[in-house]
Scaffold this motif. Structure first.
Motif, PDB file in Angstrom:
ATOM      1  N   PRO A   1      38.967  19.428  57.652  1.00 13.14           N
ATOM      2  CA  PRO A   1      39.657  20.165  56.594  1.00 13.14           C
ATOM      3  C   PRO A   1      38.871  20.142  55.287  1.00 13.14           C
ATOM      4  CG  PRO A   1      41.060  18.449  57.537  1.00 13.14           C
ATOM      5  CD  PRO A   1      39.701  18.270  58.108  1.00 13.14           C
ATOM      6  N   ASN A   2      38.929  21.238  54.559  1.00 12.36           N
ATOM      7  CA  ASN A   2      38.291  21.322  53.251  1.00 12.36           C
ATOM      8  C   ASN A   2      39.377  21.130  52.197  1.00 12.36           C
ATOM      9  OD1 ASN A   2      36.983  21.898  50.895  1.00 12.36           O
ATOM     10  ND2 ASN A   2      36.388  23.973  51.458  1.00 12.36           N
ATOM     11  N   TYR A   3      39.509  19.914  51.700  1.00 10.92           N
ATOM     12  CA  TYR A   3      40.566  19.603  50.744  1.00 10.92           C
ATOM     13  C   TYR A   3      40.285  20.148  49.354  1.00 10.92           C
ATOM     14  CZ  TYR A   3      42.442  16.674  54.393  1.00 10.92           C
ATOM     15  OH  TYR A   3      42.959  16.231  55.579  1.00 10.92           O
ATOM     16  N   LYS A   4      39.123  20.729  49.143  1.00 14.41           N
ATOM     17  CA  LYS A   4      38.804  21.325  47.845  1.00 14.41           C
ATOM     18  C   LYS A   4      39.275  22.771  47.749  1.00 14.41           C
ATOM     19  CE  LYS A   4      35.006  18.242  46.933  1.00 14.41           C
ATOM     20  NZ  LYS A   4      33.604  18.074  46.696  1.00 14.41           N
ATOM     21  N   ASN A   5      39.636  23.364  48.874  1.00 11.08           N
ATOM     22  CA  ASN A   5      40.111  24.743  48.895  1.00 11.08           C
ATOM     23  C   ASN A   5      41.638  24.733  48.736  1.00 11.08           C
ATOM     24  OD1 ASN A   5      40.884  27.361  49.459  1.00 11.08           O
ATOM     25  ND2 ASN A   5      39.339  27.636  51.047  1.00 11.08           N
ATOM     26  N   ASN A   6      42.095  24.670  47.472  1.00  9.88           N
ATOM     27  CA  ASN A   6      43.530  24.540  47.203  1.00  9.88           C
ATOM     28  C   ASN A   6      44.347  25.694  47.769  1.00  9.88           C
ATOM     29  OD1 ASN A   6      43.220  22.113  45.796  1.00  9.88           O
ATOM     30  ND2 ASN A   6      42.770  23.192  43.894  1.00  9.88           N
ATOM     31  N   LYS A   7      43.849  26.905  47.636  1.00  8.59           N
ATOM     32  CA  LYS A   7      44.607  28.063  48.123  1.00  8.59           C
ATOM     33  C   LYS A   7      44.843  27.965  49.632  1.00  8.59           C
ATOM     34  CE  LYS A   7      44.845  33.063  48.081  1.00  8.59           C
ATOM     35  NZ  LYS A   7      44.247  34.312  47.640  1.00  8.59           N
ATOM     36  N   LYS A   8      43.819  27.619  50.359  1.00  5.67           N
ATOM     37  CA  LYS A   8      43.943  27.507  51.816  1.00  5.67           C
ATOM     38  C   LYS A   8      44.888  26.369  52.196  1.00  5.67           C
ATOM     39  CE  LYS A   8      41.218  27.007  56.014  1.00  5.67           C
ATOM     40  NZ  LYS A   8      39.884  26.810  56.570  1.00  5.67           N
TER      41      LYS A   8
ATOM     42  N   SER B   1      51.164  32.305  43.864  1.00  3.39           N
ATOM     43  CA  SER B   1      50.036  32.224  42.940  1.00  3.39           C
ATOM     44  C   SER B   1      49.844  30.749  42.627  1.00  3.39           C
ATOM     45  CB  SER B   1      50.308  33.028  41.669  1.00  3.39           C
ATOM     46  OG  SER B   1      51.445  32.538  41.018  1.00  3.39           O
ATOM     47  N   TYR B   2      48.639  30.390  42.246  1.00  5.16           N
ATOM     48  CA  TYR B   2      48.367  28.977  41.993  1.00  5.16           C
ATOM     49  C   TYR B   2      47.358  28.823  40.865  1.00  5.16           C
ATOM     50  CZ  TYR B   2      43.798  29.267  44.197  1.00  5.16           C
ATOM     51  OH  TYR B   2      42.493  29.572  44.472  1.00  5.16           O
ATOM     52  N   LYS B   3      47.358  27.622  40.310  1.00  5.98           N
ATOM     53  CA  LYS B   3      46.418  27.291  39.248  1.00  5.98           C
ATOM     54  C   LYS B   3      46.014  25.832  39.419  1.00  5.98           C
ATOM     55  CE  LYS B   3      46.007  26.771  34.275  1.00  5.98           C
ATOM     56  NZ  LYS B   3      46.696  26.702  33.003  1.00  5.98           N
ATOM     57  N   SER B   4      44.714  25.578  39.423  1.00  2.00           N
ATOM     58  CA  SER B   4      44.240  24.199  39.474  1.00  2.00           C
ATOM     59  C   SER B   4      44.501  23.545  38.120  1.00  2.00           C
ATOM     60  CB  SER B   4      42.749  24.148  39.800  1.00  2.00           C
ATOM     61  OG  SER B   4      42.533  24.590  41.115  1.00  2.00           O
ATOM     62  N   ILE B   5      45.138  22.401  38.157  1.00  2.08           N
ATOM     63  CA  ILE B   5      45.482  21.669  36.933  1.00  2.08           C
ATOM     64  C   ILE B   5      44.450  20.581  36.661  1.00  2.08           C
ATOM     65  CG2 ILE B   5      47.232  20.217  35.815  1.00  2.08           C
ATOM     66  CD1 ILE B   5      48.179  23.072  36.295  1.00  2.08           C
ATOM     67  N   TYR B   6      44.090  19.878  37.703  1.00  5.08           N
ATOM     68  CA  TYR B   6      43.133  18.780  37.546  1.00  5.08           C
ATOM     69  C   TYR B   6      42.267  18.687  38.799  1.00  5.08           C
ATOM     70  CZ  TYR B   6      41.186  14.100  37.138  1.00  5.08           C
ATOM     71  OH  TYR B   6      40.315  13.052  37.076  1.00  5.08           O
ATOM     72  N   LEU B   7      40.971  18.703  38.631  1.00  6.90           N
ATOM     73  CA  LEU B   7      40.018  18.499  39.719  1.00  6.90           C
ATOM     74  C   LEU B   7      39.137  17.325  39.322  1.00  6.90           C
ATOM     75  CD1 LEU B   7      38.928  22.205  40.305  1.00  6.90           C
ATOM     76  CD2 LEU B   7      40.531  20.881  41.676  1.00  6.90           C
ATOM     77  N   SER B   8      39.141  16.301  40.145  1.00  9.90           N
ATOM     78  CA  SER B   8      38.358  15.118  39.801  1.00  9.90           C
ATOM     79  C   SER B   8      36.867  15.416  39.881  1.00  9.90           C
ATOM     80  CB  SER B   8      38.711  13.959  40.727  1.00  9.90           C
ATOM     81  OG  SER B   8      38.390  14.282  42.065  1.00  9.90           O
ATOM     82  N   GLU B   9      36.115  14.672  39.125  1.00 12.17           N
ATOM     83  CA  GLU B   9      34.659  14.769  39.156  1.00 12.17           C
ATOM     84  C   GLU B   9      34.156  14.057  40.402  1.00 12.17           C
ATOM     85  OE1 GLU B   9      32.467  15.198  36.045  1.00 12.17           O
ATOM     86  OE2 GLU B   9      34.116  16.050  34.881  1.00 12.17           O
ATOM     87  N   ALA B  10      33.015  14.472  40.883  1.00  9.93           N
ATOM     88  CA  ALA B  10      32.423  13.804  42.041  1.00  9.93           C
ATOM     89  C   ALA B  10      32.158  12.344  41.677  1.00  9.93           C
ATOM     90  CB  ALA B  10      31.133  14.484  42.438  1.00  9.93           C
ATOM     91  N   SER B  11      32.499  11.461  42.609  1.00 11.29           N
ATOM     92  CA  SER B  11      32.279  10.036  42.360  1.00 11.29           C
ATOM     93  C   SER B  11      31.729   9.401  43.627  1.00 11.29           C
ATOM     94  CB  SER B  11      33.586   9.375  41.933  1.00 11.29           C
ATOM     95  OG  SER B  11      34.548   9.491  42.956  1.00 11.29           O
ATOM     96  N   PHE B  12      31.771   8.103  43.666  1.00 15.88           N
ATOM     97  CA  PHE B  12      31.229   7.370  44.803  1.00 15.88           C
ATOM     98  C   PHE B  12      31.951   7.756  46.083  1.00 15.88           C
ATOM     99  CE2 PHE B  12      30.981   3.626  47.537  1.00 15.88           C
ATOM    100  CZ  PHE B  12      29.600   3.511  47.625  1.00 15.88           C
ATOM    101  N   GLY B  13      31.219   8.034  47.126  1.00 16.40           N
ATOM    102  CA  GLY B  13      31.833   8.380  48.405  1.00 16.40           C
ATOM    103  C   GLY B  13      32.534   9.713  48.347  1.00 16.40           C
ATOM    104  N   ASN B  14      33.661   9.794  49.028  1.00 16.11           N
ATOM    105  CA  ASN B  14      34.436  11.035  49.082  1.00 16.11           C
ATOM    106  C   ASN B  14      35.672  10.987  48.207  1.00 16.11           C
ATOM    107  OD1 ASN B  14      32.717  12.212  50.950  1.00 16.11           O
ATOM    108  ND2 ASN B  14      33.772  11.290  52.672  1.00 16.11           N
TER     109      ASN B  14
END
Length: 160
Positions: A31-38, A49-62
């Motif tokens: 699964p692609n958990y970054k694809n909020n719409k899907k 309809s949707y709106k991203s409120i918060y997307l974390s920055e890339a960090s250690f691991g996943n």
């Protein structure tokens, strides 16, 4: 002897090719958990309809934390969403932990004030329904929250 060597090379190449195909198929099926719409569309069986409120920055691991707000074009009761009282203790604890997160700690505090207020309203409403899925371990999960009366929902993914 020469035929034997060619056969071994062909066999090794075939095994490597099969391994690559299997690995690629497995990777593409994750699964692609970054694809909020899907991800929202998997649980919401109507136009939204949707709106991203918060997307974390890339960090250690996943590690990943995403928060997304959605509304339905026409409010309705969604399948598979259940009241808080019907969830098990672990899922209730995860939801309480989510609600206790102060989203105002982030850079744009003003925009998170309305998010925190809305989440507070969802939390206190008996009409709010949930879907909670564990992902890969006890700490990682997907959470869907929706209130038909308010026509507001949130999709949350926490991966540790």
């Amino acid at each position: 002897m020469m035929m034997n060597r060619k056969f071994r090379i062909a066999l090794i190449a075939g095994v490597i090719a099969v391994f690559c195909v299997i690995h690629t198929c497995w990777f593409l099926s994750l699964p692609n958990y970054k694809n909020n719409k899907k991800r929202i569309a998997l649980q919401v069986d109507t136009d939204f309809s949707y709106k991203s409120i918060y997307l974390s920055e890339a960090s250690f691991g996943n590690d990943m934390t995403n928060l997304c707000r959605f509304t339905l074009k026409k409010p309705k009761q969604l399948k598979n969403f259940v009241p808080f009282s019907q969830l098990n203790k672990k899922k209730k604890d995860d939801i309480e932990t989510f609600y206790n997160t102060d989203w105002g700690d982030h850079e744009d505090d003003d925009s998170f004030d309305s998010v925190n207020e809305e989440l507070s309203s969802l939390r206190s409403s008996p009409k709010t329904r949930y879907i909670h899925h564990n992902i890969s371990n006890d700490m990682s999960y997907e959470l869907y929250i929706y209130n038909e009366e308010m026509n507001v929902g949130y999709y949350v993914v926490l991966i540790f």
